[in-house]
Design a protein around this motif. Structure first.
Motif, PDB file in Angstrom:
ATOM      1  N   MET A  94      -8.063-109.306   0.277  1.00 26.81           N
ATOM      2  CA  MET A  94      -9.073-108.722   1.522  1.00 26.81           C
ATOM      3  C   MET A  94      -8.627-109.682   2.791  1.00 26.81           C
ATOM      4  SD  MET A  94     -10.635-106.592  -0.142  1.00 26.81           S
ATOM      5  CE  MET A  94     -11.599-106.146   1.407  1.00 26.81           C
ATOM      6  N   ASP A  95      -8.096-110.736   2.668  1.00 26.24           N
ATOM      7  CA  ASP A  95      -7.858-111.434   3.695  1.00 26.24           C
ATOM      8  C   ASP A  95      -6.742-110.979   4.395  1.00 26.24           C
ATOM      9  OD1 ASP A  95      -8.336-113.984   5.649  1.00 26.24           O
ATOM     10  OD2 ASP A  95      -6.484-114.834   4.501  1.00 26.24           O
ATOM     11  N   ARG A  96      -5.748-110.314   3.586  1.00 26.57           N
ATOM     12  CA  ARG A  96      -4.667-109.592   4.352  1.00 26.57           C
ATOM     13  C   ARG A  96      -5.004-108.677   5.267  1.00 26.57           C
ATOM     14  NH1 ARG A  96      -1.761-107.116  -0.243  1.00 26.57           N
ATOM     15  NH2 ARG A  96      -0.890-106.203   1.357  1.00 26.57           N
ATOM     16  N   GLN A  97      -6.101-107.862   4.976  1.00 21.73           N
ATOM     17  CA  GLN A  97      -6.623-106.875   5.810  1.00 21.73           C
ATOM     18  C   GLN A  97      -6.894-106.962   7.314  1.00 21.73           C
ATOM     19  OE1 GLN A  97      -9.636-104.439   3.818  1.00 21.73           O
ATOM     20  NE2 GLN A  97      -8.343-104.462   2.041  1.00 21.73           N
ATOM     21  N   ARG A  98      -6.724-108.110   7.589  1.00 19.49           N
ATOM     22  CA  ARG A  98      -7.022-108.774   9.020  1.00 19.49           C
ATOM     23  C   ARG A  98      -5.817-108.114   9.761  1.00 19.49           C
ATOM     24  NH1 ARG A  98      -8.192-115.183   9.427  1.00 19.49           N
ATOM     25  NH2 ARG A  98      -6.403-114.873   7.696  1.00 19.49           N
ATOM     26  N   VAL A  99      -4.675-107.830   9.237  1.00 22.44           N
ATOM     27  CA  VAL A  99      -3.612-107.557   9.883  1.00 22.44           C
ATOM     28  C   VAL A  99      -3.829-105.902  10.554  1.00 22.44           C
ATOM     29  CG1 VAL A  99      -2.507-106.228   8.014  1.00 22.44           C
ATOM     30  CG2 VAL A  99      -0.951-107.177   9.949  1.00 22.44           C
ATOM     31  N   LEU A 100      -4.932-105.430   9.847  1.00 20.48           N
ATOM     32  CA  LEU A 100      -5.094-103.754  10.115  1.00 20.48           C
ATOM     33  C   LEU A 100      -5.714-103.684  11.627  1.00 20.48           C
ATOM     34  CD1 LEU A 100      -7.038-102.603   7.177  1.00 20.48           C
ATOM     35  CD2 LEU A 100      -4.979-101.718   7.832  1.00 20.48           C
ATOM     36  N   ARG A 106       2.304-101.652  14.159  1.00 19.24           N
ATOM     37  CA  ARG A 106       2.025-100.313  13.581  1.00 19.24           C
ATOM     38  C   ARG A 106       2.097-100.078  12.289  1.00 19.24           C
ATOM     39  NH1 ARG A 106       0.284-100.335  17.856  1.00 19.24           N
ATOM     40  NH2 ARG A 106       0.665 -99.364  19.745  1.00 19.24           N
ATOM     41  N   LEU A 107       1.038 -99.618  11.642  1.00 19.52           N
ATOM     42  CA  LEU A 107       1.070 -99.662  10.154  1.00 19.52           C
ATOM     43  C   LEU A 107       0.795 -97.922   9.847  1.00 19.52           C
ATOM     44  CD1 LEU A 107      -1.659-102.315   9.879  1.00 19.52           C
ATOM     45  CD2 LEU A 107       0.724-102.637   9.857  1.00 19.52           C
ATOM     46  N   HIS A 108       1.873 -97.663   8.986  1.00 16.31           N
ATOM     47  CA  HIS A 108       1.940 -96.071   8.775  1.00 16.31           C
ATOM     48  C   HIS A 108       1.656 -96.183   7.193  1.00 16.31           C
ATOM     49  CE1 HIS A 108       3.669 -95.137  12.531  1.00 16.31           C
ATOM     50  NE2 HIS A 108       4.328 -96.542  12.580  1.00 16.31           N
ATOM     51  N   PHE A 109       0.722 -95.401   6.754  1.00 13.28           N
ATOM     52  CA  PHE A 109       0.514 -94.979   5.158  1.00 13.28           C
ATOM     53  C   PHE A 109       0.626 -93.460   4.809  1.00 13.28           C
ATOM     54  CE2 PHE A 109      -1.867 -98.677   6.851  1.00 13.28           C
ATOM     55  CZ  PHE A 109      -1.755 -99.556   5.920  1.00 13.28           C
ATOM     56  N   THR A 110       1.171 -93.423   3.904  1.00  7.77           N
ATOM     57  CA  THR A 110       1.725 -92.096   3.416  1.00  7.77           C
ATOM     58  C   THR A 110       1.346 -92.132   1.903  1.00  7.77           C
ATOM     59  OG1 THR A 110       3.219 -91.462   4.838  1.00  7.77           O
ATOM     60  CG2 THR A 110       2.914 -90.084   2.710  1.00  7.77           C
ATOM     61  N   ASP A 131     -14.063 -93.076   1.858  1.00 10.60           N
ATOM     62  CA  ASP A 131     -14.810 -93.541   3.140  1.00 10.60           C
ATOM     63  C   ASP A 131     -14.004 -94.435   3.843  1.00 10.60           C
ATOM     64  OD1 ASP A 131     -16.953 -91.677   3.741  1.00 10.60           O
ATOM     65  OD2 ASP A 131     -18.316 -92.858   2.773  1.00 10.60           O
ATOM     66  N   ARG A 132     -13.721 -95.713   3.178  1.00  9.85           N
ATOM     67  CA  ARG A 132     -13.006 -96.699   3.818  1.00  9.85           C
ATOM     68  C   ARG A 132     -11.423 -96.393   4.462  1.00  9.85           C
ATOM     69  NH1 ARG A 132     -11.985-101.634   6.446  1.00  9.85           N
ATOM     70  NH2 ARG A 132     -10.552-102.800   5.626  1.00  9.85           N
ATOM     71  N   ILE A 133     -10.937 -95.267   3.731  1.00 10.05           N
ATOM     72  CA  ILE A 133      -9.605 -94.842   4.133  1.00 10.05           C
ATOM     73  C   ILE A 133      -9.965 -93.984   5.583  1.00 10.05           C
ATOM     74  CG2 ILE A 133      -7.781 -93.206   3.695  1.00 10.05           C
ATOM     75  CD1 ILE A 133      -7.944 -93.974   0.839  1.00 10.05           C
ATOM     76  N   VAL A 134     -10.817 -93.186   5.431  1.00 10.49           N
ATOM     77  CA  VAL A 134     -11.275 -92.400   6.685  1.00 10.49           C
ATOM     78  C   VAL A 134     -11.511 -93.425   7.884  1.00 10.49           C
ATOM     79  CG1 VAL A 134     -12.747 -90.751   7.726  1.00 10.49           C
ATOM     80  CG2 VAL A 134     -12.006 -90.322   5.465  1.00 10.49           C
ATOM     81  N   SER A 135     -12.275 -94.234   7.665  1.00 14.84           N
ATOM     82  CA  SER A 135     -12.555 -95.356   8.730  1.00 14.84           C
ATOM     83  C   SER A 135     -11.380 -95.901   9.269  1.00 14.84           C
ATOM     84  CB  SER A 135     -13.585 -96.479   8.134  1.00 14.84           C
ATOM     85  OG  SER A 135     -14.010 -97.282   9.025  1.00 14.84           O
ATOM     86  N   VAL A 136     -10.566 -96.522   8.240  1.00 11.56           N
ATOM     87  CA  VAL A 136      -9.488 -97.305   8.864  1.00 11.56           C
ATOM     88  C   VAL A 136      -8.480 -96.352   9.848  1.00 11.56           C
ATOM     89  CG1 VAL A 136      -7.431 -98.625   8.198  1.00 11.56           C
ATOM     90  CG2 VAL A 136      -9.657 -99.035   6.997  1.00 11.56           C
ATOM     91  N   ARG A 138      -8.925 -94.466  11.715  1.00 12.40           N
ATOM     92  CA  ARG A 138      -9.246 -94.211  13.237  1.00 12.40           C
ATOM     93  C   ARG A 138      -9.090 -95.475  14.132  1.00 12.40           C
ATOM     94  NH1 ARG A 138     -12.652 -89.750  13.435  1.00 12.40           N
ATOM     95  NH2 ARG A 138     -13.657 -89.113  11.504  1.00 12.40           N
ATOM     96  N   LEU A 139      -8.415 -96.409  13.386  1.00 13.66           N
ATOM     97  CA  LEU A 139      -7.934 -97.507  14.159  1.00 13.66           C
ATOM     98  C   LEU A 139      -6.799 -97.033  14.984  1.00 13.66           C
ATOM     99  CD1 LEU A 139      -8.209-100.333  11.657  1.00 13.66           C
ATOM    100  CD2 LEU A 139      -9.582-100.023  13.484  1.00 13.66           C
ATOM    101  N   PRO A 140      -6.764 -97.293  16.167  1.00 12.87           N
ATOM    102  CA  PRO A 140      -5.340 -96.876  17.087  1.00 12.87           C
ATOM    103  C   PRO A 140      -4.027 -97.094  16.587  1.00 12.87           C
ATOM    104  CG  PRO A 140      -6.472 -98.864  18.075  1.00 12.87           C
ATOM    105  CD  PRO A 140      -7.259 -98.536  17.089  1.00 12.87           C
ATOM    106  N   ASN A 141      -3.923 -98.080  15.956  1.00  7.77           N
ATOM    107  CA  ASN A 141      -2.519 -98.677  15.411  1.00  7.77           C
ATOM    108  C   ASN A 141      -2.287 -98.110  14.091  1.00  7.77           C
ATOM    109  OD1 ASN A 141      -4.539-100.709  14.862  1.00  7.77           O
ATOM    110  ND2 ASN A 141      -2.923-102.005  14.153  1.00  7.77           N
TER     111      ASN A 141
END
Length: 224
Positions: A94-100, A106-110, A131-136, A138-141
């Motif tokens: 969970m601490d890793r998720q600060r990079v988001l 620039r983070l690309h997930f397929t 819901d978490r995926i949808v929320s993330v 929307r982040l600009p990067n």
């Protein structure tokens, strides 16, 4: 250099094979477990903090950077960790998720649609994960894409992999994690990622797909 030295094609092939092997490292999961999965998460965090671009393809599980704490627990429960090991590993992931939230990256997930439907958790927890995926997304990067199951495909997804700055590819197999740095091999993964990314739903279309699957989980929960 070998060409300039004028070595034979046979000798050149031998040297190139050795060089390519040296550019691929393998770490068995049993060794990683012995050292501690939380330490592995800290190692990944160090790599993510130094990169500027990540491309991750996942046909099996929700990527770690997008996981809810419940999903992380579900993943590591399958590995038979002690309560202390599980708690430390979940905290480290969970601490890793600060990079988001680092807009300099620039983070690309397929993902394949099957990842969203894989029932690792009860319906309500799966809905929260989507819901978490949808929320993330929307982040600009952050760019999240989903390859739909009903779309005609010309390739098979194979296994998950991540590409850091077009320099390092990490591949998860059943028995080990592979780290690939040979530019020729890295380019193969880049091409495969771009292929599936171009065949995937993005933006509002992706969010509509994920939301529709989430609503299926909600209806399942409500119907008991």
């Amino acid at each position: 250099m070998l060409t300039v030295l004028g070595v034979s094609a046979e000798v050149k092939a031998e040297y190139m094979a050795v060089a390519r092997a040296q550019a691929t490292e393998a770490a068995a999961w049993r060794v990683i477990r012995r050292l501690g999965y939380h330490r592995k998460q800290e190692q990944i965090r160090a790599l993510e903090s130094s990169m500027t671009r990540l491309r991750l393809f996942q046909p099996s599980l929700i990527p770690g950077l997008l996981q809810t704490p419940e999903y992380v627990r579900g993943v590591f429960e399958t590995k038979g960790l002690s309560q202390d090991q599980s708690t430390r590993t979940i905290s480290a992931r969970m601490d890793r998720q600060r990079v988001l939230y680092d807009t300099g990256k620039r983070l690309h997930f397929t993902l394949t649609e099957s990842v969203l439907r894989w029932r690792l958790l009860p319906a309500l927890m799966m809905a929260a994960q989507l819901d978490r995926i949808v929320s993330v997304s929307r982040l600009p990067n952050v760019d999240v894409r989903v390859v739909p199951l009903d779309a005609r495909q010309t390739r098979v997804p194979g296994h998950s992999f991540s590409i850091s700055d077009d320099r390092v590819v990490t591949v998860e197999t059943v028995h080990a994690e592979l780290v690939v740095t040979d530019p020729r091999d890295v380019s193969l993964y880049v091409e495969k990622f771009e292929h599936f990314a171009s065949a995937a739903l993005a933006g509002d279309d992706m969010r509509a797909k994920v939301t529709a699957i989430r609503d299926e989980f909600f209806r399942e929960q409500e119907s008991g």
